[in-house]
Scaffold this motif. Structure first.
Motif, PDB file in Angstrom:
ATOM      1  N   GLN A  31       0.828  -1.203   0.000  1.00  0.00           N
ATOM      2  CA  GLN A  31       0.000   0.000   0.000  1.00  0.00           C
ATOM      3  C   GLN A  31       0.866   1.259   0.000  1.00  0.00           C
ATOM      4  O   GLN A  31       0.541   2.247  -0.667  1.00  0.00           O
ATOM      5  N   LEU A  67       0.915   4.300  -2.700  1.00  0.00           N
ATOM      6  CA  LEU A  67       0.802   5.706  -2.300  1.00  0.00           C
ATOM      7  C   LEU A  67       1.955   6.529  -2.838  1.00  0.00           C
ATOM      8  O   LEU A  67       1.783   7.687  -3.236  1.00  0.00           O
ATOM      9  N   TYR A 109       3.420   5.064   5.713  1.00  0.00           N
ATOM     10  CA  TYR A 109       1.970   4.831   5.621  1.00  0.00           C
ATOM     11  C   TYR A 109       1.224   5.852   6.479  1.00  0.00           C
ATOM     12  O   TYR A 109       0.219   6.436   6.033  1.00  0.00           O
ATOM     13  N   ALA A 164      -1.202   7.963   3.908  1.00  0.00           N
ATOM     14  CA  ALA A 164      -2.519   7.334   3.732  1.00  0.00           C
ATOM     15  C   ALA A 164      -3.584   8.390   3.471  1.00  0.00           C
ATOM     16  O   ALA A 164      -3.642   9.413   4.159  1.00  0.00           O
ATOM     17  N   PRO A 165      -4.454   8.169   2.484  1.00  0.00           N
ATOM     18  CA  PRO A 165      -5.487   9.167   2.141  1.00  0.00           C
ATOM     19  C   PRO A 165      -6.678   9.097   3.088  1.00  0.00           C
ATOM     20  O   PRO A 165      -7.127   8.016   3.467  1.00  0.00           O
ATOM     21  N   TYR A 166      -7.221  10.248   3.432  1.00  0.00           N
ATOM     22  CA  TYR A 166      -8.361  10.301   4.346  1.00  0.00           C
ATOM     23  C   TYR A 166      -9.493  11.179   3.806  1.00  0.00           C
ATOM     24  O   TYR A 166     -10.338  11.629   4.558  1.00  0.00           O
ATOM     25  N   GLU A 196      -4.135  13.959   4.066  1.00  0.00           N
ATOM     26  CA  GLU A 196      -3.285  12.787   3.969  1.00  0.00           C
ATOM     27  C   GLU A 196      -2.584  12.560   5.298  1.00  0.00           C
ATOM     28  O   GLU A 196      -2.089  13.502   5.917  1.00  0.00           O
ATOM     29  N   PRO A 242      -8.820   5.041   4.919  1.00  0.00           N
ATOM     30  CA  PRO A 242      -7.942   4.926   3.749  1.00  0.00           C
ATOM     31  C   PRO A 242      -8.370   3.873   2.734  1.00  0.00           C
ATOM     32  O   PRO A 242      -7.951   3.927   1.575  1.00  0.00           O
ATOM     33  N   PRO A 252     -11.362   6.369   0.858  1.00  0.00           N
ATOM     34  CA  PRO A 252     -11.294   7.696   1.484  1.00  0.00           C
ATOM     35  C   PRO A 252     -12.377   8.664   1.035  1.00  0.00           C
ATOM     36  O   PRO A 252     -12.826   9.492   1.830  1.00  0.00           O
TER      37      PRO A 252
END
Length: 709
Positions: free
Chosen positions: A142, A146, A181, A185-187, A192, A221, A224
């Motif tokens: 992952q 990213l 991570y 990680a996208p939110y 991020e 994530p 998102p």
């Protein structure tokens, strides 16, 4: 929880494990992409893979923190994303355990790929006719996705991620991969990383999270945008509850804890990111554009309290008015709070303008330094007498704020009452150039009109100066006359050196002692702080600057565009804010220091003769003192004093000019000799003509004849 702790027991796979990995990789290629020609090379697959990032230099949002490392204001990245620096040891361990248990239980031991999961995913993919049922991606894979910034569209993308994951595992430690991570990680939207997400959705740092909050941050994530709480709260709740159920199923969370967490509401809106010390933080970032973290000397608690105070008080005064507050430590010069306006985004009051550095007229706030110079030069003592009467200096004729003169007063009272005429008389004696020079010793930068020399108008506000500079001047007075360099921590203060004092210690204490007697505003108590107010010409600027034993605080109120605000003054507009600001210092409050060695504590009559009265060193100035004149009653007038019962009321006799004490006489008989007053009363025996006379301390006199009835 049963999940392993990602920050411990993380070791590199052994050589035999790496060989099995390569064999498994080959089998996976044969089974999962049978239609792909076996001649495809790894070189072709890995073409243009991004380099392995260094977590320490990863592009993140710049952050400005306070003296204790607490976040004051973050800034978006160049591409407009909130991506704040974070490491696993700054995140609640509850979240780390839940993340690994849910996403990658073998994270601590695998080499970037879990082949059992990949084979399961491949089987599900084939059985579903080419549709993805489960991804089988590890946290490392992952992270690879990213970093590449592209979604997984096909088998080739998945294969690239696997190869990329292998490179990451080879180049980085497990904690570094986990930190990547947590940062990337996208939110949802432009958020991020867990830190930005925790601030945006919960309004707090991620070091202490509830079970429900941690589960939501694990779930977001995966989808998102579809699970954004501010747009799709039901989907966010469903995703969170799915994580909770899965953790219960694998034994990583107690069922009762999951049940309680499901009753916790999910956030339905994004919160604003911290915006404390906005002007100062912006200035710091502009000065250090490549810095990831900039630490200031600001105290976040005090900064927040003073920003709220400034905003609330500005609203009470006028919607167009802004308020600026600057607080600094007297000994170190560290700026503890810097409020540039009543609100950065308040367009009505031009909140974007930092009024701590704006050049304005200081009003009467320079008077303490004027009198301090007179004390230092031996021209006066706080209890020396001085005349407050109309006085002309060429074409310059100062008048008091209220238009009235008090006659003979002490220097102490002239300063506590902020009388203009005595201040200009003293400034004429000490010299405007000396005043400006001492301002510069205090690290202030007074602005005079181009190509002009300092004039007497400087003493009453005829000079440009900033709130920052005024606080520096008062810090020097509070510091025993020694200059104090204000600084915010972005650059180290200059090394200690012997510098010229602003005032000598005794003179500085005299000034502070007088300022402690200035009558407080309605919300203040006397003697708590030494302070001075000021109001510039036309009610454009209201000032209040004060100090106790540790802290100096300056307040400015007015319109940034310089438009007058009728009725706005230092005592009514700025002083109440100053006293409330000191109330918010908490444990930093400290009493004013006692008198230094050499201070002369005496009444006027106890002073040495040369100090009992302020004498201008210019004999021509002294010669301009006029002889006394009886101001009331006028010569030849009739005065009605009858009470209706045959007796007469007392007659008040008033005198102007001259040098007290005065001797008052009626028909040649003295009836009064007050110490300093310019008036006295006499009770006549009956109606008729009377001759009233007055003689001053230098033997000069005046007489009038009046008729009493």
């Amino acid at each position: 929880m049963s999940a392993p702790d990602a920050t411990t027991d993380i070791a590199k796979p052994r050589p035999w494990a790496r060989r099995l990995t390569l064999i498994g990789f080959g089998l996976f290629v044969l089974g999962f992409i049978g239609t792909i020609e076996l001649t495809a090379s790894i070189t072709e697959i890995t073409r243009d893979l991004p380099p392995v990032p260094d977590p320490a230099t990863l592009s993140v949002s710049a952050e400005v923190t306070d003296r204790d490392g607490l976040l004051l204001r973050p800034f978006t990245t160049a591409d407009g994303r909130w991506r704040l620096p974070i490491s696993s040891d700054e995140v609640d361990p509850r979240f780390i355990d839940m993340l690994i248990a849910y996403e990658d239980r073998s994270f601590a031991s695998h080499d970037g790929i879990v082949w059992s999961s990949m084979l399961r995913a491949a089987g599900q993919f084939i059985a579903a006719g080419g549709h993805v049922v489960s991804g089988g991606s590890t946290l490392t894979m992952q992270v690879a996705r990213l970093i590449e910034g592209e979604p997984t569209r096909n088998v080739w993308d998945k294969l690239r991620q696997m190869v990329h994951a292998g490179q990451l595992e080879t180049a980085l430690d497990k904690p570094d991969i986990l930190n990547l991570y947590l940062t990337l990680a996208p939110y949802g939207g432009n958020i991020e990383g867990i830190r930005a997400a925790s601030l945006a959705y919960f309004g707090k740092e991620p070091n202490r999270l509830t079970t429900a909050q941690a589960a939501l941050l694990v779930a977001l994530p995966q989808s998102p945008e579809a699970r954004r709480p501010d747009r799709h709260p039901a989907a966010a709740r469903a995703g969170r509850d799915k994580v909770l159920d899965r953790l219960v199923a694998i034994g990583a969370l107690a069922a009762e804890d999951a049940s309680a967490a499901k009753h916790e509401p999910v956030p339905t809106a994004r919160r604003d990111f911290p915006m404390l010390a906005a002007h100062l933080a912006g200035q710091a970032v502009r000065a250090q554009p490549d810095a990831r973290t900039i630490s200031l000397t600001i105290d976040k608690r005090l900064q927040d309290a003073l920003e709220r105070l400034a905003a609330a008080r500005a609203r009470l005064i006028d919607p167009n008015v802004s308020v600026a507050i600057l607080a600094a430590d007297i000994d170190s010069g560290e700026i503890r709070a810097s409020v540039g306006s009543a609100g950065l985004f308040d367009t009505q009051s031009d909140g974007y303008v930092d009024m701590t550095t704006a050049i304005r007229s200081p009003g009467s706030t320079l008077k303490p330094l004027i009198y301090g110079l007179a004390f230092e030069l031996g021209l006066a003592h706080p209890q020396s007498l001085i005349e407050d009467r109309p006085t002309a200096f060429g074409g310059y004729i100062p008048v008091n704020f209220d238009g009235f003169n008090r006659g003979t007063v002490t220097i102490h009272d002239a300063l506590t009452q902020s009388l203009n005429v005595p201040a200009v008389v003293v400034l004429d004696a000490v010299g405007p150039a000396r005043l400006v020079s001492r301002l510069r010793r205090a690290h202030a930068d007074p602005r005079l009109p181009t190509d002009t020399a300092p004039s007497l108008a400087v003493g009453l506000g005829g000079v440009g100066i900033t709130l920052h500079d005024l606080v520096s001047v008062y810090a020097a007075i509070a510091h025993g006359g020694q200059p104090v360099t204000l600084h915010d921590g972005t650059t180290p203060p200059p090394p200690a050196a012997i510098t010229a004092p602003v005032l000598d210690p005794v003179s500085a204490w005299y000034v502070a002692d007088i300022l402690a007697d200035v009558p407080p505003p309605l919300n203040g108590s006397p003697g708590r702080i030494a302070y001075k107010t000021g109001t510039s010409y036309g009610y454009r600027d209201a000032w209040a600057i004060g100090f106790d034993g540790k802290t100096v605080i300056g307040v400015w109120a007015g319109r940034p565009d310089g438009v007058p605000v009728p009725g706005l003054s230092g005592i009514t507009g700025a002083a109440p804010i100053l006293f409330e600001a000191f109330d918010r210092l908490g444990k930093r409050r400290a009493p004013l220091p006692g008198a230094p060695q050499g201070a002369l504590l005496a009444s006027t009559t106890e002073l040495p003769a040369p100090l009992r009265r302020f004498r201008h060193p210019d004999t021509d100035m002294v010669a301009r003192d006029a002889a006394p004149e009886i101001a009331f009653p006028g010569d030849g007038v009739a005065v009605e004093l009858g009470r209706g019962d045959g007796t007469l009321a007392p007659l008040m006799v008033k005198v102007r000019n001259g040098v007290p004490p005065f001797t008052f006489l009626a028909n040649g008989a003295p009836f009064g000799r007050p110490n300093f007053a310019r008036q006295d009363s006499w009770t006549p025996d009956g109606p008729g003509y009377v001759t009233l006379s007055v003689v001053d301390a230098e033997g000069r006199g005046d007489s009038v004849s009046v008729f009493l009835n």
